[in-house]
Design a protein around this motif. Structure first.
Motif, PDB file in Angstrom:
ATOM      1  N   HIS A 209       0.812  -1.190  -0.020  1.00 31.47           N
ATOM      2  CA  HIS A 209      -0.046  -0.056   0.080  1.00 31.47           C
ATOM      3  C   HIS A 209       0.867   1.281   0.067  1.00 31.47           C
ATOM      4  O   HIS A 209       0.472   2.337  -0.565  1.00 31.47           O
ATOM      5  CB  HIS A 209      -1.083   0.111   1.272  1.00 31.47           C
ATOM      6  N   ARG A 210       2.131   1.110   0.410  1.00 26.20           N
ATOM      7  CA  ARG A 210       2.915   2.099   0.521  1.00 26.20           C
ATOM      8  C   ARG A 210       3.384   2.544  -1.031  1.00 26.20           C
ATOM      9  O   ARG A 210       3.654   3.680  -1.447  1.00 26.20           O
ATOM     10  CB  ARG A 210       4.192   1.827   1.387  1.00 26.20           C
ATOM     11  N   LEU A 211       3.765   1.561  -1.763  1.00 27.45           N
ATOM     12  CA  LEU A 211       3.863   1.885  -3.030  1.00 27.45           C
ATOM     13  C   LEU A 211       3.055   2.285  -4.018  1.00 27.45           C
ATOM     14  O   LEU A 211       3.144   3.035  -4.834  1.00 27.45           O
ATOM     15  CB  LEU A 211       4.386   0.211  -3.749  1.00 27.45           C
ATOM     16  N   PHE A 212       1.831   1.773  -3.513  1.00 23.99           N
ATOM     17  CA  PHE A 212       0.379   2.226  -4.124  1.00 23.99           C
ATOM     18  C   PHE A 212      -0.524   2.993  -3.404  1.00 23.99           C
ATOM     19  O   PHE A 212      -1.789   2.619  -3.233  1.00 23.99           O
ATOM     20  CB  PHE A 212      -0.095   1.136  -5.168  1.00 23.99           C
ATOM     21  N   PRO A 213      -0.135   4.124  -2.932  1.00 22.23           N
ATOM     22  CA  PRO A 213      -1.077   4.740  -1.832  1.00 22.23           C
ATOM     23  C   PRO A 213      -2.480   5.451  -2.475  1.00 22.23           C
ATOM     24  O   PRO A 213      -3.231   5.448  -1.649  1.00 22.23           O
ATOM     25  CB  PRO A 213      -0.331   5.919  -1.313  1.00 22.23           C
ATOM     26  N   ARG A 214      -2.525   5.563  -3.870  1.00 24.40           N
ATOM     27  CA  ARG A 214      -3.670   6.143  -4.299  1.00 24.40           C
ATOM     28  C   ARG A 214      -4.113   5.269  -5.540  1.00 24.40           C
ATOM     29  O   ARG A 214      -3.279   5.220  -6.670  1.00 24.40           O
ATOM     30  CB  ARG A 214      -3.459   7.532  -4.821  1.00 24.40           C
ATOM     31  N   LEU A 215      -5.201   4.342  -5.305  1.00 22.87           N
ATOM     32  CA  LEU A 215      -5.502   3.379  -6.475  1.00 22.87           C
ATOM     33  C   LEU A 215      -6.158   4.191  -7.400  1.00 22.87           C
ATOM     34  O   LEU A 215      -6.958   5.235  -6.969  1.00 22.87           O
ATOM     35  CB  LEU A 215      -6.210   2.276  -5.877  1.00 22.87           C
ATOM     36  N   PRO A 216      -6.302   3.970  -8.647  1.00 25.37           N
ATOM     37  CA  PRO A 216      -6.703   4.708  -9.743  1.00 25.37           C
ATOM     38  C   PRO A 216      -8.386   4.092  -9.731  1.00 25.37           C
ATOM     39  O   PRO A 216      -8.695   3.362  -9.304  1.00 25.37           O
ATOM     40  CB  PRO A 216      -6.226   4.220 -11.016  1.00 25.37           C
ATOM     41  N   GLY A 217      -9.126   5.249 -10.121  1.00 22.79           N
ATOM     42  CA  GLY A 217     -10.521   4.952 -10.246  1.00 22.79           C
ATOM     43  C   GLY A 217     -10.974   4.653 -11.911  1.00 22.79           C
ATOM     44  O   GLY A 217     -10.036   5.079 -12.603  1.00 22.79           O
ATOM     45  N   PHE A 218     -11.585   3.297 -11.831  1.00 24.22           N
ATOM     46  CA  PHE A 218     -11.819   2.706 -13.348  1.00 24.22           C
ATOM     47  C   PHE A 218     -13.109   3.195 -13.850  1.00 24.22           C
ATOM     48  O   PHE A 218     -13.534   2.652 -14.859  1.00 24.22           O
ATOM     49  CB  PHE A 218     -11.652   1.226 -13.259  1.00 24.22           C
ATOM     50  N   ASP A 219     -13.753   4.014 -13.299  1.00 25.71           N
ATOM     51  CA  ASP A 219     -15.033   4.599 -13.970  1.00 25.71           C
ATOM     52  C   ASP A 219     -15.134   5.295 -15.112  1.00 25.71           C
ATOM     53  O   ASP A 219     -16.220   5.467 -15.778  1.00 25.71           O
ATOM     54  CB  ASP A 219     -16.220   4.798 -12.934  1.00 25.71           C
ATOM     55  N   SER A 220     -13.788   5.919 -15.288  1.00 23.82           N
ATOM     56  CA  SER A 220     -13.913   6.945 -16.489  1.00 23.82           C
ATOM     57  C   SER A 220     -12.573   7.098 -16.841  1.00 23.82           C
ATOM     58  O   SER A 220     -11.372   6.559 -16.181  1.00 23.82           O
ATOM     59  CB  SER A 220     -14.522   8.283 -16.191  1.00 23.82           C
ATOM     60  N   GLY A 221     -12.329   7.676 -18.323  1.00 23.25           N
ATOM     61  CA  GLY A 221     -10.995   7.936 -18.748  1.00 23.25           C
ATOM     62  C   GLY A 221     -10.232   6.738 -18.975  1.00 23.25           C
ATOM     63  O   GLY A 221     -10.946   5.488 -19.161  1.00 23.25           O
ATOM     64  N   SER A 222      -8.840   6.868 -19.503  1.00 25.77           N
ATOM     65  CA  SER A 222      -8.213   5.726 -20.225  1.00 25.77           C
ATOM     66  C   SER A 222      -7.279   5.347 -19.255  1.00 25.77           C
ATOM     67  O   SER A 222      -6.858   5.945 -18.269  1.00 25.77           O
ATOM     68  CB  SER A 222      -7.565   6.160 -21.498  1.00 25.77           C
ATOM     69  N   HIS A 223      -6.835   4.093 -19.250  1.00 19.94           N
ATOM     70  CA  HIS A 223      -5.948   3.435 -18.271  1.00 19.94           C
ATOM     71  C   HIS A 223      -4.597   2.498 -19.011  1.00 19.94           C
ATOM     72  O   HIS A 223      -4.910   1.928 -19.935  1.00 19.94           O
ATOM     73  CB  HIS A 223      -6.553   2.636 -17.211  1.00 19.94           C
TER      74      HIS A 223
END
Length: 223
Positions: A209-223
């Motif tokens: 979780h330290r490596l990825f403190p902010r998970l992306p939101g997958f409800d919009s945009g490109s990833h």
């Protein structure tokens, strides 16, 4: 200045960090030395700075009689270049995870994120996966991990900053902080932010979780 004299016959060998290079450049400007000195120092600094478009180092671009070997020209996280497949990063982590440098597992056992970090990363398969991931980052970004980067990362992943281990102005040791947060999550006043937040604070100190403190939101945009 002497090195740039075509009649200079000696060999000058030195090991210098970037901070010394920067200070030397300042001195050359303060003393109003020939502009060739400042240009050389600037070129050296650019040559030893890791970037996708770095200058040629061996020889230094524009200086046929000067060669550089940046410490981070070789990967510190690529185990394939090591005979025993133990990269420099492996050695750093293994030193940090040495059981003799840690207290016995605290009373929280697996609920303590710090003890759990050591337990998980003490497994060779887990540590290999983490270091492989760091190597993939090098390949995708075109930037090497430096010693300074790795030392900072290891301490950040395992424990974090001391300022994070405060509760209401009181500073705790890592395991004591975890114990207090766990107590708050069980005994704190119902409905308070402190009680609701405590489990998340504990979980946020797990190394992944330290490596990825902010998970992306997958409800919009490109990833």
């Amino acid at each position: 200045d002497a090195l740039q004299n075509q009649n200079h016959l000696g060999i000058y060998l030195c090991c210098v960090n970037r901070g010394i290079l920067a200070r030397t450049a300042e001195i050359s400007q303060e003393k109003h030395m020939h502009t060739d000195v400042s240009t050389l120092l600037t070129t050296i600094t650019k040559g030893v700075t890791s970037s996708p478009n770095a200058l040629s180092c061996w020889p230094l671009e524009g200086y046929a009689n000067i060669a550089l070997w940046p410490m981070d020209v070789e990967s510190l996280v690529d185990k394939s270049i090591c005979e025993d497949e133990l990269s420099v990063a492996h050695q750093i982590f293994e030193s940090a995870l040495d059981a003799n440098k840690w207290k016995a597992p605290c009373e929280l056992n697996t609920r303590c994120p710090f003890c759990q970090n050591r337990k998980l990363l003490n497994r060779s398969s887990t540590l290999n996966s983490l270091i492989d991931f760091l190597h993939y980052y090098e390949l995708s970004s075109g930037k090497r991990w430096t010693f300074r980067d790795l030392f900072s990362l290891v301490s950040y992943l395992l424990v974090g900053d001391h300022s994070e281990l405060e509760i209401k102005g009181k500073r705790f040791s890592p395991c004591d902080w975890a114990a207090e947060q766990y107590r708050i999550s069980k005994e704190g006043k119902l409905g308070t932010i402190e009680r609701d937040r405590a489990p998340y604070l504990l979980m946020s100190h797990l190394y992944f979780h330290r490596l990825f403190p902010r998970l992306p939101g997958f409800d919009s945009g490109s990833h």
